[in-house]
Design an enzyme around this catalytic site. Structure first.
Site, PDB file in Angstrom:
ATOM      1  N   CYS A  31       0.821  -1.210   0.000  1.00 30.18           N
ATOM      2  CA  CYS A  31       0.000   0.000   0.000  1.00 30.18           C
ATOM      3  C   CYS A  31       0.857   1.262   0.000  1.00 30.18           C
ATOM      4  CB  CYS A  31      -0.951   0.000   1.185  1.00 30.18           C
ATOM      5  SG  CYS A  31      -0.137  -0.105   2.797  1.00 30.18           S
ATOM      6  N   HIS A 176      -2.118   1.154   7.156  1.00 31.90           N
ATOM      7  CA  HIS A 176      -2.459   1.106   5.731  1.00 31.90           C
ATOM      8  C   HIS A 176      -2.327   2.493   5.130  1.00 31.90           C
ATOM      9  CE1 HIS A 176      -4.211  -0.388   2.090  1.00 31.90           C
ATOM     10  NE2 HIS A 176      -5.275   0.370   2.174  1.00 31.90           N
ATOM     11  N   ASN A 196      -8.862   3.923  -2.084  1.00 32.29           N
ATOM     12  CA  ASN A 196      -8.103   2.797  -1.544  1.00 32.29           C
ATOM     13  C   ASN A 196      -7.406   2.036  -2.665  1.00 32.29           C
ATOM     14  OD1 ASN A 196      -7.126   1.001   0.334  1.00 32.29           O
ATOM     15  ND2 ASN A 196      -9.106   0.519   1.222  1.00 32.29           N
TER      16      ASN A 196
END
Length: 231
Positions: A31, A176, A196
């Site tokens: 990520c 994240h 995301n």
């Protein structure tokens, strides 16, 4: 400055297709690579009028960006430093390959499209922190575009499908990295609009409305922005 009540970077900079893209890191904990490369791509388009997707994969050459295994997470600040000091090639040169990363195949300095690796590099100019203040975050979004954020993930985010995400149950999963692309308010709850990197089948087609200033989430605590070289 006078801030709009709601803001969506996809609408203000409709000439930048990268802002509308939803990426998929798949099974690799990459990520931080996506948060950095895609935010840099967006800001290149906004400020330098450059429509070239930058490669997440090229960040595998940043050996001090992660500790242990690359797919176990990394450091967005060091990833931005890598863009500034070492540059990032285009996505067409090095597309994302989670299988290679999971098998510890890091830092290939060849372009799959036949381009010259060194000549394909794009360089950033500077990286800076955005203060954990609602108006300053909004002003940064409205003025300069998407921001990279890091927050604490709890298992209940997997069940998010509508409305505004407010953490209420579940175990802590880790940290994240995402892109913040806007803000708004729904039913009296202020939220950040988040893109995301879990694909379009999660959240609202990959978008999450996350309630602002949830202490246990800490999304506003580690905000990073960067500008292209020369800006």
């Amino acid at each position: 400055m006078t801030l709009p009540e709601t803001f969506d970077a996809r609408e203000k900079w409709s000439n930048c297709p990268s802002i509308r893209k939803i990426y998929n890191q798949k099974c690799c904990g990459s990520c931080w690579m996506f948060g950095t490369a895609t935010t840099a791509t967006d800001r290149n388009c906004i400020h330098a009028n450059t429509n070239k997707d930058l490669s997440e994969q090229d960040l595998s050459c940043c050996s001090d960006c992660y500790e242990g295994e690359l797919c176990s997470g990394g450091h967005p600040d060091k990833a931005f430093d890598f863009w500034i000091n070492n540059g990032l090639v285009s996505y067409n040169c090095q597309p994302y390959n989670d299988f290679a990363l999971e098998n510890h195949e890091y830092c290939s300095q060849n372009c799959l499209n036949g381009a010259d690796y060194n000549q394909d590099k794009n360089y950033g100019g500077r990286v800076y922190s955005v203060p954990s203040d609602e108006n300053q975050i909004k002003a940064e979004l409205v003025t300069n575009g998407p921001i990279e954020a890091v927050f604490v993930v709890y298992s209940d985010i997997e069940d998010y499908t509508h409305g505004v995400y407010i953490h209420s149950y579940g175990e802590r999963k880790g940290l994240h990295s995402v892109r913040v692309i806007g803000y708004g308010e729904e039913d009296g709850t202020k939220y950040w609009l988040v893109a995301n990197s879990w694909g379009t089948r999660k959240g609202l087609n990959g978008i999450y409305k996350m309630k602002q200033f949830q202490p246990e989430i800490g999304l506003e605590d580690n905000l990073l922005a960067a500008m292209p070289k020369g800006f």
